[in-house]
Design an enzyme around this catalytic site. Structure first.
Site, short mmCIF file in Angstrom:
data_model
loop_
_atom_site.label_atom_id
_atom_site.label_comp_id
_atom_site.label_asym_id
_atom_site.label_seq_id
_atom_site.Cartn_x
_atom_site.Cartn_y
_atom_site.Cartn_z
N HIS A 154 35.42 65.34 27.89
CA HIS A 154 34.32 65.21 28.92
C HIS A 154 33.60 66.09 28.62
O HIS A 154 32.99 67.35 29.54
CB HIS A 154 34.89 65.08 30.79
CG HIS A 154 35.37 64.19 30.45
ND1 HIS A 154 34.86 62.58 30.93
CD2 HIS A 154 37.39 63.60 30.41
CE1 HIS A 154 36.13 61.38 30.99
NE2 HIS A 154 37.39 62.67 30.87
N SER A 275 12.56 81.87 14.54
CA SER A 275 11.64 80.82 14.60
C SER A 275 10.31 81.84 14.84
O SER A 275 10.77 83.09 14.27
CB SER A 275 12.21 80.83 16.27
OG SER A 275 10.86 80.98 17.56
N LYS A 281 15.46 84.63 17.77
CA LYS A 281 15.93 83.27 17.73
C LYS A 281 16.84 83.29 16.59
O LYS A 281 16.80 83.73 15.10
CB LYS A 281 15.41 82.38 17.39
CG LYS A 281 14.86 81.34 19.40
CD LYS A 281 15.87 81.10 20.72
CE LYS A 281 16.27 80.28 19.50
NZ LYS A 281 15.31 79.18 19.74
N ASN A 283 18.23 79.37 14.33
CA ASN A 283 19.19 78.47 15.42
C ASN A 283 19.28 78.01 14.27
O ASN A 283 18.94 77.79 12.97
CB ASN A 283 17.83 77.74 15.05
CG ASN A 283 16.33 77.96 16.09
OD1 ASN A 283 16.87 78.30 17.13
ND2 ASN A 283 15.13 78.25 15.94
N GLU A 288 22.02 70.86 12.84
CA GLU A 288 20.72 70.11 13.48
C GLU A 288 19.98 68.73 12.00
O GLU A 288 20.91 67.32 12.72
CB GLU A 288 20.08 71.05 14.05
CG GLU A 288 20.54 71.16 15.10
CD GLU A 288 19.14 72.31 15.73
OE1 GLU A 288 19.21 72.81 16.70
OE2 GLU A 288 18.00 72.42 15.19
N GLN A 320 15.89 43.96 -3.96
CA GLN A 320 15.40 44.93 -5.03
C GLN A 320 15.55 46.31 -3.47
O GLN A 320 15.70 47.18 -3.44
CB GLN A 320 14.02 44.70 -5.19
CG GLN A 320 13.04 45.92 -5.63
CD GLN A 320 12.53 45.38 -6.71
OE1 GLN A 320 12.11 44.69 -7.41
NE2 GLN A 320 11.26 46.14 -6.32
N LYS A 323 18.12 49.67 -3.03
CA LYS A 323 18.18 51.15 -3.96
C LYS A 323 17.76 51.73 -2.83
O LYS A 323 18.86 52.84 -2.76
CB LYS A 323 17.38 50.12 -4.83
CG LYS A 323 18.26 49.71 -6.07
CD LYS A 323 17.27 49.41 -7.46
CE LYS A 323 17.24 48.18 -7.09
NZ LYS A 323 17.97 46.75 -7.22
N1 ARG Z 1 14.34 45.57 -9.74
C1 ARG Z 1 15.05 43.96 -9.93
C2 ARG Z 1 15.72 44.03 -7.97
O1 ARG Z 1 15.93 45.54 -8.01
C3 ARG Z 1 15.65 43.60 -10.89
C4 ARG Z 1 15.81 42.48 -10.48
C5 ARG Z 1 14.87 41.29 -11.10
N2 ARG Z 1 14.95 40.32 -10.76
C6 ARG Z 1 14.49 38.95 -10.91
N3 ARG Z 1 14.83 38.09 -10.65
N4 ARG Z 1 13.24 39.20 -10.47
O2 ARG Z 1 16.45 43.38 -7.75
#
Ligand code: ARG
Length: 456
Positions: A154, A275, A281, A283, A288, A320, A323
């Site tokens: 606590h 600062s 300061k 920091n 953070e 897609q 990613k």
């Molecule tokens: N750039 C696409 C992705 O990252 C690759 C696969 C694309 N496939 C498709 N049928 N348009 O998912």
């Protein structure tokens, strides 16, 4: 313009071209895309789709493309959408044999392959960074083995602990993340190539050959699941999110400990900033930012869940969007581990303040109660008496060790002179014996065991 644009009369709207292009971020996968294509070409030769000279021309072309990308001379363009199309298009410019490379392959299994190869490499690198941090923590614990400090619940001083036991506490949380990294690596270690767009191919692809060539443990079982599956991305991003969560809690402690209010540690200059207005300061920005970036990595996990939930089988372009969170989570965790390693290596303990905080507190009330318990008093009663002692001390503005023995004896005749030695914080750290408890002996054992584990 598209290499397979036969179906279309009109070109893509320029707005959609920009909207759907992933090349700005998926170019990171160039090396893995090329690795996968080389293996695929090798297999196509083996099953008689490519001649040896066609395969050689493809390998040569792919090697050149890799060099072009690495030297910065490769031309990227949103028109070619993603990394797969960039590399294939450039390959065909270099050799007509390039037109045969996509035989029996779809971008749907290709992107899964690239990402699995990428994730496997990144998890290995992440584990190395994590191990480096674990080593720094054990080194710190060993260097400061004799220092004691308050342990908190606590955010109130609770019981005295060795600093080494404290830092090894965070160490163990992070050590568990190694098994999460390994679990994610195992999920990723499956060859998707050969699943095609969703149904495999009438071309007799030798998936086992490609699996061996690329060093995967297994070949995927179901072509539809394979192109729809992003579990391996989730597992990797989740492992990163757990690492960030652990780092963020540790960072929060260190931020507090570096305040003037605690003054338990001083952070290395190179990880702090001044600062623009306040000359005094210093920091803790690095820490953070670890804490702040954790929020965004948690967002990566939730964002991915939202993409996958309700997505019809099998591949949809939504995928897609997997990613950027994947890159972000893995990169952030990797950088944060490196920053935390610098921090642990570079921080200085203000030992005097830590120990003063441990001495000047009512934490020994626990040992006071345990003293009576060892002498036969039921713990609940002992707890009550220690509580009264604390209240009386507070009223007279003294600590428990300054309480006259006579007054303690008024509370219980079991108190003897040796109680004052027993409740000394350092004594508690010597007397605690059970496995995993906060004592100097247990900390020493833990340090030895973890040094062995880390080969230090
Ligand atoms: N750039 C696409 C992705 O990252 C690759 C696969 C694309 N496939 C498709 N049928 N348009 O998912």
């Amino acid at each position: 313009m598209k290499p397979w644009g036969g179906r279309f009369k009109d070109g893509t709207d320029p707005l959609l071209e920009r909207f759907s292009a992933s090349i700005d971020f998926d170019r990171k996968l160039y090396h893995h895309d090329i690795r996968g294509s080389k293996a695929h070409a090798g297999m196509l030769e083996k099953i008689g789709i490519l001649t040896a000279s066609e395969k050689n021309a493809i390998i040569k072309g792919l090697d050149e493309i890799e060099k072009e990308i690495e030297s910065g001379s490769f031309q990227f363009s949103a028109v070619l959408e993603d990394i797969h199309m960039h590399i294939e298009t450039r390959l065909i410019e270099k050799t007509q044999a390039g037109k045969k490379l996509h035989t029996g392959r779809s971008r749907n299994d290709q992107i899964s392959l690239d990402m699995r190869l990428f994730v496997k490499d990144e998890l290995k690198a992440l584990d190395e960074k994590l191990t480096a941090l674990l080593a720094a923590m054990v080194r710190k614990a060993e260097a400061e083995i004799a220092v004691m400090m308050p342990g908190y619940t606590h955010l109130q001083r609770a019981q005295v602990v060795p600093f080494s036991h404290y830092i090894l506490g965070h160490y163990h949380a992070l050590k568990r993340d190694r098994s999460r990294i390994e679990a994610a690596r195992i999920t990723a270690d499956v060859l998707p190539l050969g699943s095609g767009a969703l149904a495999g191919s009438t071309i007799p692809l030798d998936r086992e050959w490609v699996r061996k060539k690329l060093g995967f443990a297994r070949v995927s079982e179901n072509s539809m699941d394979t192109v729809a599956d992003r579990d391996f991305v989730m597992d990797a991003v989740f492992a990163a999110a757990m690492i960030m969560t652990h780092l963020s809690r540790f960072a929060e402690d260190l931020i507090l400990f570096a305040t003037q209010e605690y003054a338990f540690i001083s952070l290395p200059d190179k990880l702090t900033t001044g600062s623009s207005l306040m000359p005094h300061k210093k920091n803790p920005d690095a820490l953070e930012l670890i804490r702040g970036k954790t929020g965004r990595v948690l967002g990566d996990v939730f964002g991915l869940f939202a993409i996958l939930k309700g997505l019809p089988f099998t591949y949809n372009r939504d995928l897609q969007e997997d990613k950027e969170p994947m890159f972000h989570a893995l990169e952030t965790a990797s950088d944060s581990l490196a920053i935390m390693t610098l921090c642990v290596d570079g921080l200085t303990l203000l030992r005097h303040n830590m120990e003063k905080a441990a001495e000047e507190s009512f934490m020994p009330a626990v040992e006071l109660a345990e003293y009576l318990t060892i002498k036969g008093m039921p713990f609940r009663e002992a707890h009550g008496i220690a509580g009264i002692a604390v209240r009386q001390c507070e009223e007279s503005g003294i600590l428990l060790n300054k309480m006259p023995l006579a007054r303690l004896k008024d509370l219980s005749p079991l108190f003897e002179k040796d109680v004052f030695e027993y409740i000394k914080p350092r004594n508690a750290l010597r007397v605690r014996k059970s496995k995993g408890s906060a004592s100097f002996d247990e900390a020493k054992k833990a340090i030895d065991a973890e040094k062995k584990y880390l080969h230090l």
